[in-house]
Design an enzyme around this catalytic site. Structure first.
Site, PDB file in Angstrom:
ATOM      1  N   THR A   1       0.820  -1.220   0.000  1.00 17.59           N
ATOM      2  CA  THR A   1       0.000   0.000   0.000  1.00 17.59           C
ATOM      3  C   THR A   1       0.847   1.261   0.000  1.00 17.59           C
ATOM      4  OG1 THR A   1      -1.794  -1.132   1.172  1.00 17.59           O
ATOM      5  CG2 THR A   1      -1.747   1.272   1.304  1.00 17.59           C
TER       6      THR A   1
ATOM      7  N   PHE B   1      -2.871  -7.647   4.357  1.00 19.79           N
ATOM      8  CA  PHE B   1      -1.457  -7.337   4.574  1.00 19.79           C
ATOM      9  C   PHE B   1      -0.999  -6.083   3.833  1.00 19.79           C
ATOM     10  CE2 PHE B   1      -2.353 -11.854   3.721  1.00 19.79           C
ATOM     11  CZ  PHE B   1      -2.520 -12.256   5.031  1.00 19.79           C
ATOM     12  N   CYS B   2      -1.885  -5.102   3.738  1.00 23.69           N
ATOM     13  CA  CYS B   2      -1.559  -3.845   3.058  1.00 23.69           C
ATOM     14  C   CYS B   2      -1.099  -4.094   1.626  1.00 23.69           C
ATOM     15  CB  CYS B   2      -0.490  -3.073   3.835  1.00 23.69           C
ATOM     16  SG  CYS B   2      -0.998  -2.562   5.481  1.00 23.69           S
ATOM     17  N   ASN B   3      -1.719  -5.043   0.955  1.00 24.42           N
ATOM     18  CA  ASN B   3      -1.395  -5.353  -0.438  1.00 24.42           C
ATOM     19  C   ASN B   3      -2.683  -5.728  -1.155  1.00 24.42           C
ATOM     20  OD1 ASN B   3      -0.407  -6.326  -2.913  1.00 24.42           O
ATOM     21  ND2 ASN B   3       1.477  -7.047  -1.974  1.00 24.42           N
TER      22      ASN B   3
END
Length: 820
Positions: A149, A406-408
């Protein structure tokens, strides 16, 4: 057949099989000695979140404390001896960092940041973005969709300065790479167009662990790869190395990326507030600086717009004083590959797979895959088990893993087949990053990730696999022989050695257990295990029901205080969750971390105007119930947080603090919600597929003013009642009712008890606190496991509980009585 499967799986779960699969080569010293000397604090803990943050060796902290206790470090911008020591030490650290990545100060500069995200933000603000003109195209910001992110977030500042963001899928880059498309004019050579463009990609995906070719750096800069081959200009490459460098080497001689952000806590575990941006010196000259802070200016005028930056790149971009006091790949890959092989081959007794794996390839080389496994677990019917349920049950086994996206978001969408519209719909339905809404209409919103580090062991693999089989596999476990054989044939080179000697075995009834652990019964039999009933009437009950018990919990997470008649206040039952215990840092303590809280019995004695506390081995303590007007004048005001909400509190004094500290064996204080602190407002409540907004005033409760449980919902699978009192105490309800049908309260929208009318706000999600025996403080895995089994793997939101809110009923008394 069951015996055959058991024998085969037992052989697969042996250390000998691990060594055969991973062809281990050793460390320079025994890993058991390293763990014994450096990681004593993780005894009994299975830590599998090294991609989030690895663990620091204890010697690093000891040496850090010794260093700062013996040396005097001053501000490096001064010129006294202590400042010179700081300056020289920081310079030495910069050199060591560059040496670690096989480069020199002549080629790269080290800019210290607070972490990799801060390094990315620095690039986004300092990159020379250009807007399109009549003669020149504008800058392009191109990023792989599998980026973190924090990388995708660069498009905000880039777009604001006229650059065009272009998301690029991994297949697009690799497709052009295979085609061998030749560009015109390399990155460093002469070219007609000098418009600066930036391409960002991760060295290793933090979602799946996939490693992308480091040769992409040269391919993009030479304009041989997409998107550079289609767009003239000067191409710069940002290589996000944060996930990669934790277990893998990075040689900047072979892949000279222009910008390389990293965080040291992912490499060493300590310190957590320090990272760096490695900048190629040839690219540094193109960076521009708008803001300037202390130490970044060679000179400036306060009276006019005149500023000259320092010549040194590091000094130019390190605003203010640097945080000068914060200054093993084969082994981890082998553990990950072994776990991947067994988990992806594991099947339920009916032959259906246990896990849906999210990986590229088959873990055949540490050059293409990091020590990360990403997956979702499946039940015996092939339905996905929500990741929040896996997370809750894992915590009971003291297994630390990570769940979500997971910020993806890009990789999450790709592997889980989530469309852009579904992401938007899920957000509208109340799902946000980091919450526990793991399934929407049966489709997952995220997954489970386990990741290994250099201090991980073979025992960690076995503990994790035991947990999966124990909690989620229909017995007996089976193995997909075809898949297993394919995986075994992709034997890799050296992968390290964990030097562990324990193994997991199959018990007589087919469940896997470790020899040193006691396995739970095959069929959950905990008192209070509940099962769904047939459809119930969706209206209010027509006949009078009974409110059998009223409980208040004056001190959050302490024992219950039962009453038969109690006044209602603006935030619920008067004095319910008005106090809480905090540790020496002011953080709220709950039974999740301090189960002995359940042995503290608070009693509100209204005639005496006091709160009394009692506990085993302690003399009783009395705390006055001062009026709201005088609380703030006689007690210290402080700030604390409850479920993310910041609340103003007042301290209850040193006598209460000493009493609690003596009983709990750690520095503690008793604090009370301030009379001026109004908590509640627009609080979102998760009610399943949708969310509701609460406007009720809250005390120090988690979500709502009251919790309710129906005794009719407490029955075993054969319908026989179990010991309800233990269940009631574990579930910590305020109101206990005697209904007619199990779970009929699920469909109620309101109920009336005496003169008080209540509105149903939703259902309460269950957590690990129901696993604490409220008499002894002992923890047991059985309650949550039993609920999970009874609900097909789902433990929250839990049906016997309702979150209910009263309308304005201050001054009304609530009694145990019949209600409608």
């Amino acid at each position: 057949a069951a015996i055959t499967y058991a024998m085969e799986f037992r052989n697969l779960c042996s250390l000998e099989t691990f060594r055969d699969i991973c062809s281990p080569s050793g460390y320079s010293e025994n890993l058991e000695d390293v763990i014994k000397n450096e990681f004593t604090r993780i005894k009994g803990v299975t830590y599998l979140d090294h991609a989030g943050a690895t663990l620091y060796p204890e010697s690093a902290v000891r040496e850090f404390c010794l260093d700062i206790s013996k040396n005097v470090y001053g501000n490096p911008h001064s010129h006294n001896p202590s400042s010179t020591l700081t300056h020289d030490t920081v310079d030495r650290v910069r050199y060591r960092i560059l040496q670690h990545f096989n480069t020199t100060p002549e080629e790269y500069s080290v800019i210290f940041t607070s972490g990799s995200t801060a390094g990315l933000k620095l690039v986004s603000e300092a990159f020379p973005w250009s807007a399109p003109t009549a003669t020149e195209p504008g800058s392009l910001f191109c990023y792989l969709t599998d980026n973190h992110t924090s990388v995708v977030g660069i498009r905000g500042p880039a777009s604001a300065q006229g650059a065009l963001p272009i998301p690029v899928s991994p297949s697009e880059v690799e497709g052009r790479a295979r085609a061998g498309v030749e560009g015109v004019g390399g990155h460093d050579g002469p070219a007609a167009c000098q418009t600066p463009h930036l391409f960002c990609y991760p060295a290793q995906s933090n979602f799946s662990g996939r490693k992308y070719p480091l040769g992409h750096v040269r391919g993009i800069r030479a304009r041989r790869l997409y998107p550079a081959c289609d767009h003239p200009g000067r191409w710069f490459v940002l290589l996000d190395a944060a996930a990669h460098v934790g277990c893998s080497p990075l040689d900047l001689q072979s892949c000279a990326a222009d910008f390389v952000p990293l965080s040291f806590y992912k490499m060493f575990g300590f310190p957590t507030g320090l990272g760096a941006l490695l900048v190629r010196n040839q690219a540094a000259a193109r960076l521009k600086k708008c803001y300037f802070g202390g130490g970044t200016a060679a000179g400036y005028l306060a009276g006019e717009d005149y500023f000259v930056p320092t010549a040194n790149v590091c000094d130019r971009f390190e605003d203010g004083s640097v945080s000068f006091l914060d200054i093993i790949e084969p082994h981890a890959f082998g553990l990950a590959r072994y776990t991947h092989m067994l988990l992806s081959s594991l099947c339920h007794g009916n032959g259906h797979p246990v896990a849906q794996m999210y990986t590229q390839g088959q873990f055949d080389s540490p050059d293409t895959q990091g020590a990360i496994l990403n997956f979702n677990l499946l039940d015996c019917r092939g339905h996905i088990i929500g990741y929040s349920q896996v997370d809750k049950l894992a915590s009971l086994y003291n297994i630390h893993l990570r769940t979500g996206c997971f910020c993806n978001t890009g990789a999450c969408q790709h592997f889980l087949d989530i469309t852009d519209q579904e992401v938007k719909n899920n957000l509208k339905a109340g799902h946000v990053c980091g919450d526990s809404i793991d399934l929407v209409d049966g489709k997952p919103t995220g997954s489970v990730r386990v990741s290994f580090g250099y201090m991980s062991t073979f025992d960690d693999c076995q503990t994790f696999l035991s947990f999966v089989v124990d909690c989620f596999v229909e017995k007996p476990p089976r193995v997909d022989r075809v898949r297993l054989e394919n995986l075994r044939q992709t034997k890799t080179g050296p992968c390290g050695n964990s030097h562990q000697k324990r193994s997991i075995k199959l018990s007589a009834n087919g469940g896997i257990k470790q020899e040193v652990e006691t396995r739970r019964p095959a069929e959950p039999s905990l008192e209070g295990c509940v099962r769904p009933s047939s459809a119930v009437d969706t209206t209010l009950p027509k006949n009078p029901y009974t409110l059998t018990h009223i409980y208040i919990y004056p001190v959050k997470s302490c024992a219950a205080f039962e009453v038969c008649d109690w006044p209602l206040g603006a935030s619920g039952l008067l004095f319910d969750r008005s106090w809480m215990v905090v540790n020496g840092h002011g953080v709220c303590l709950s039974q999740k971390r301090e189960p002995r809280l359940c042995q503290i019995l608070p009693r509100v004695e209204l005639p005496l105007g006091q709160l009394s506390l009692s506990a085993p081995g302690m003399e009783n303590l009395s705390v006055p119930l001062e009026s709201a007007a005088t609380l703030k004048t006689i007690q210290r005001v402080c700030q604390s947080k409850v479920c993310g909400d910041r609340v103003e509190t007042v301290d209850s004094g040193d006598e209460a603090a000493t009493w609690l500290s003596d009983f709990l064996g750690q520095p503690c204080r008793l604090i009370r919600q301030s009379p001026d602190s109004i908590r509640g407002g627009q609080k979102r409540l998760n009610t399943g597929k949708t969310t509701k907004t609460s406007t009720a005033v809250l005390s120090l409760v988690n979500e709502a003013q009251y919790l309710l449980i129906n005794q009719a919902s407490e029955s075993s699978e054969d319908g026989q009642p179990l010991e309800r009192q233990d269940l009631i105490s574990r579930f910590r309800a305020n109101l206990v009712i005697a209904g007619v049908e199990p779970f009929e309260e699920d469909s109620w929208s309101q109920l009336i008890i005496g003169n008080a009318q209540f509105l149903v706000g939703g259902r309460c999600g269950r957590c690990q606190m129901i696993c604490v025996d409220q008499d002894t403080g002992a923890k047991s895995k059985a309650p949550l496991l039993a609920l999970s089994a009874c609900r097909s793997g789902k433990v929250g939101p839990n049906r016997p509980y309702l979150i209910i809110q009263p309308r304005a009923q201050c001054g009304v008394h609530l009694q145990t009585m019949a209600f409608a």
